[in-house]
Design a protein around this motif. Sequence first.
Motif, PDB file in Angstrom:
ATOM      1  N   MET A 208       0.943  -1.296  -0.007  1.00  0.00           N
ATOM      2  CA  MET A 208       0.063   0.049  -0.212  1.00  0.00           C
ATOM      3  C   MET A 208       1.009   1.240  -0.048  1.00  0.00           C
ATOM      4  N   GLU A 209       2.195   1.235   0.525  1.00  0.00           N
ATOM      5  CA  GLU A 209       2.940   2.300   0.869  1.00  0.00           C
ATOM      6  C   GLU A 209       3.604   2.842  -0.555  1.00  0.00           C
ATOM      7  N   ASP A 210       3.438   1.794  -1.621  1.00  0.00           N
ATOM      8  CA  ASP A 210       3.980   2.016  -2.843  1.00  0.00           C
ATOM      9  C   ASP A 210       3.106   2.790  -3.897  1.00  0.00           C
ATOM     10  N   LEU A 211       1.674   2.331  -3.335  1.00  0.00           N
ATOM     11  CA  LEU A 211       0.475   2.659  -4.616  1.00  0.00           C
ATOM     12  C   LEU A 211       0.487   4.197  -4.434  1.00  0.00           C
ATOM     13  N   PRO A 212       0.105   4.724  -5.563  1.00  0.00           N
ATOM     14  CA  PRO A 212      -0.275   6.074  -5.545  1.00  0.00           C
ATOM     15  C   PRO A 212      -1.826   6.470  -4.766  1.00  0.00           C
ATOM     16  N   GLN A 213      -1.500   7.566  -4.153  1.00  0.00           N
ATOM     17  CA  GLN A 213      -2.605   7.845  -3.341  1.00  0.00           C
ATOM     18  C   GLN A 213      -3.496   8.823  -4.117  1.00  0.00           C
ATOM     19  N   VAL A 214      -4.930   8.571  -3.733  1.00  0.00           N
ATOM     20  CA  VAL A 214      -5.874   9.210  -4.505  1.00  0.00           C
ATOM     21  C   VAL A 214      -6.344  10.545  -3.875  1.00  0.00           C
ATOM     22  N   PHE A 215      -6.250  11.659  -4.677  1.00  0.00           N
ATOM     23  CA  PHE A 215      -6.487  13.087  -4.007  1.00  0.00           C
ATOM     24  C   PHE A 215      -8.085  13.629  -4.687  1.00  0.00           C
ATOM     25  N   VAL A 216      -8.491  14.511  -3.947  1.00  0.00           N
ATOM     26  CA  VAL A 216      -9.595  14.856  -4.220  1.00  0.00           C
ATOM     27  C   VAL A 216      -9.506  16.339  -4.722  1.00  0.00           C
ATOM     28  N   MET A 217      -9.937  16.819  -5.656  1.00  0.00           N
ATOM     29  CA  MET A 217      -9.915  18.437  -6.276  1.00  0.00           C
ATOM     30  C   MET A 217     -11.122  18.878  -6.553  1.00  0.00           C
ATOM     31  N   GLU A 218     -11.074  20.194  -6.336  1.00  0.00           N
ATOM     32  CA  GLU A 218     -12.382  20.898  -6.772  1.00  0.00           C
ATOM     33  C   GLU A 218     -11.917  21.889  -7.970  1.00  0.00           C
ATOM     34  N   ASP A 219     -12.985  22.151  -8.560  1.00  0.00           N
ATOM     35  CA  ASP A 219     -12.960  22.993  -9.845  1.00  0.00           C
ATOM     36  C   ASP A 219     -13.495  24.455  -9.613  1.00  0.00           C
ATOM     37  N   GLU A 220     -13.628  25.513  -9.996  1.00  0.00           N
ATOM     38  CA  GLU A 220     -14.131  26.737  -9.810  1.00  0.00           C
ATOM     39  C   GLU A 220     -15.588  26.815  -9.382  1.00  0.00           C
ATOM     40  N   GLU A 221     -16.128  25.644  -9.909  1.00  0.00           N
ATOM     41  CA  GLU A 221     -17.878  25.790  -9.673  1.00  0.00           C
ATOM     42  C   GLU A 221     -17.824  24.855  -8.196  1.00  0.00           C
ATOM     43  N   GLY A 222     -16.903  24.279  -7.687  1.00  0.00           N
ATOM     44  CA  GLY A 222     -17.128  23.547  -6.564  1.00  0.00           C
ATOM     45  C   GLY A 222     -17.396  21.943  -6.910  1.00  0.00           C
ATOM     46  N   ARG A 223     -17.214  21.585  -8.218  1.00  0.00           N
ATOM     47  CA  ARG A 223     -17.564  20.173  -8.356  1.00  0.00           C
ATOM     48  C   ARG A 223     -16.221  19.466  -8.262  1.00  0.00           C
ATOM     49  N   THR A 224     -16.508  17.978  -7.613  1.00  0.00           N
ATOM     50  CA  THR A 224     -15.531  17.451  -6.830  1.00  0.00           C
ATOM     51  C   THR A 224     -14.808  16.457  -8.152  1.00  0.00           C
ATOM     52  N   GLY A 225     -13.425  16.214  -8.319  1.00  0.00           N
ATOM     53  CA  GLY A 225     -12.869  15.347  -9.253  1.00  0.00           C
ATOM     54  C   GLY A 225     -11.803  14.710  -8.452  1.00  0.00           C
ATOM     55  N   PHE A 226     -11.352  13.503  -8.958  1.00  0.00           N
ATOM     56  CA  PHE A 226     -10.377  12.970  -8.268  1.00  0.00           C
ATOM     57  C   PHE A 226      -8.856  12.816  -9.228  1.00  0.00           C
ATOM     58  N   ARG A 227      -7.735  12.790  -8.750  1.00  0.00           N
ATOM     59  CA  ARG A 227      -6.505  12.357  -9.170  1.00  0.00           C
ATOM     60  C   ARG A 227      -6.106  10.919  -8.762  1.00  0.00           C
ATOM     61  N   ASN A 228      -5.898   9.875  -9.573  1.00  0.00           N
ATOM     62  CA  ASN A 228      -5.301   8.490  -9.365  1.00  0.00           C
ATOM     63  C   ASN A 228      -6.523   7.595  -9.123  1.00  0.00           C
ATOM     64  N   LEU A 229      -7.792   7.959  -9.212  1.00  0.00           N
ATOM     65  CA  LEU A 229      -8.888   7.210  -9.158  1.00  0.00           C
ATOM     66  C   LEU A 229      -9.281   6.626 -10.407  1.00  0.00           C
ATOM     67  N   SER A 230      -9.341   5.340 -10.792  1.00  0.00           N
ATOM     68  CA  SER A 230      -9.806   4.977 -11.998  1.00  0.00           C
ATOM     69  C   SER A 230     -11.300   4.670 -12.041  1.00  0.00           C
ATOM     70  N   MET A 231     -11.699   4.953 -13.284  1.00  0.00           N
ATOM     71  CA  MET A 231     -13.242   4.725 -13.541  1.00  0.00           C
ATOM     72  C   MET A 231     -13.278   3.866 -14.708  1.00  0.00           C
ATOM     73  N   HIS A 232     -14.311   2.756 -14.421  1.00  0.00           N
ATOM     74  CA  HIS A 232     -14.187   1.721 -15.489  1.00  0.00           C
ATOM     75  C   HIS A 232     -15.832   1.618 -15.946  1.00  0.00           C
ATOM     76  N   ARG A 233     -16.008   1.594 -17.391  1.00  0.00           N
ATOM     77  CA  ARG A 233     -17.179   1.163 -17.684  1.00  0.00           C
ATOM     78  C   ARG A 233     -17.789  -0.114 -17.658  1.00  0.00           C
ATOM     79  N   ALA A 234     -18.937  -0.414 -17.339  1.00  0.00           N
ATOM     80  CA  ALA A 234     -19.432  -1.640 -17.100  1.00  0.00           C
ATOM     81  C   ALA A 234     -20.470  -1.569 -18.153  1.00  0.00           C
ATOM     82  N   ASN A 235     -20.766  -2.456 -19.044  1.00  0.00           N
ATOM     83  CA  ASN A 235     -21.597  -2.646 -20.129  1.00  0.00           C
ATOM     84  C   ASN A 235     -22.765  -3.747 -19.730  1.00  0.00           C
ATOM     85  N   ASN A 236     -22.544  -4.462 -18.743  1.00  0.00           N
ATOM     86  CA  ASN A 236     -23.647  -5.136 -18.062  1.00  0.00           C
ATOM     87  C   ASN A 236     -23.452  -5.563 -16.732  1.00  0.00           C
TER      88      ASN A 236
END
Length: 361
Positions: A208-236
């Motif tokens: 775990m110590e060698d894995l990249p950490q996930v960071f929470v970010m906000e844009d100018e409109e206050g919307r939340t985003g993430f760095r180093n968090l993968s998003m996967h498409r699920a078709n079924n």
Amino acid sequence: MSRPQSAGAASNGSAGGQKQGYENYDMNGDQASTPPVRSSTPAASRPGENTNIDIFVRVRPVQRPSPRLLLDQTENKVEFHIPRDVAAGYVNNQREHYEFRFNGVIGPEAKQDEVFERVARNVVQGSLEGFNGTIFAYGQTGSGKTFTITGGPMHYADRGIIPRTISHIFSEVSRRADAQISVHVSYLEIYNEKGFDLLDPNREIKSMEDLPQVFVMEDEEGRTGFRNLSMHRANNEEEALNLLFLGDTNRTISETPMNQASSRSHCIFTVYLEARKNGEDTVRRSKLNLVDLAGSERASKTGIDGTTLREAKYINLSLHYLEQVILALQARSAGKERPHIPYRNSMMTQVLRDSLGGNCR
């Protein structure tokens, strides 16, 4: 389950939403310490009220139920009767009776499908209509939160809220022929206030110590985003379930005096929905957070130390910050002036910001 546990679905916000919470108790009368959601019960969970928070309590079965615990599923309340300590003498002001009210009381005989129907269905359906939502499972370590959220591995009927949510979503997707709906998922683990991607393919070969950490970010409109968090498409449904099972195998667990396989981190399984009706340009985006909170515990009673004690401190502190946010949102929804909601006090409340106080239902 064996201890009163609380589970719930949370949503609130500009769309006129609601939050739901869920707590776990057991028939022995044991209860989790400092329940973050239950603290708002007096204002939030009286049946029949228009509330932004719904709280359900589920009671796990035990072999010898305690006579000190009384469940009233008609009035949706839980009562504790604690006899006075005779050794304290004649002058004894010890309180003997405690009463807690909820939006629903789910008894030890309840099956997993009933829990989904009562606690989760409305929030899941809301996400398909374009509203964000959150469902928590909260309770003392060993009270059955993971069983409620994820389910048991032995029987199909033991599927928890997340597998049933996935099944319901894809059933609705296939039924709605007049719209194009895409489904993506992510799985975030928050361990000692640090975020990690449970779907990172390197988790099996790196510590775990060698894995990249996930960071929470906000844009100018206050919307939340993430760095180093993968998003996967699920078709079924099968692809989504495979991602869930992959993430579950990567969770951080350890043995404690109260639970041989205690979750030592908060885990947030998020479903992202994007829908566009045929012939229209408007796109509706929503997300549904399904949260298995780490088990709270009182260090003074469990006698933990070292790494386990450090984990417990982070767990209890983050649950405290979650409580602060929910109480502040509840006060605002009740018409009280609360200009500031303390989302930034913890990573978890930052991650859930737009699904607690944003466009939720």
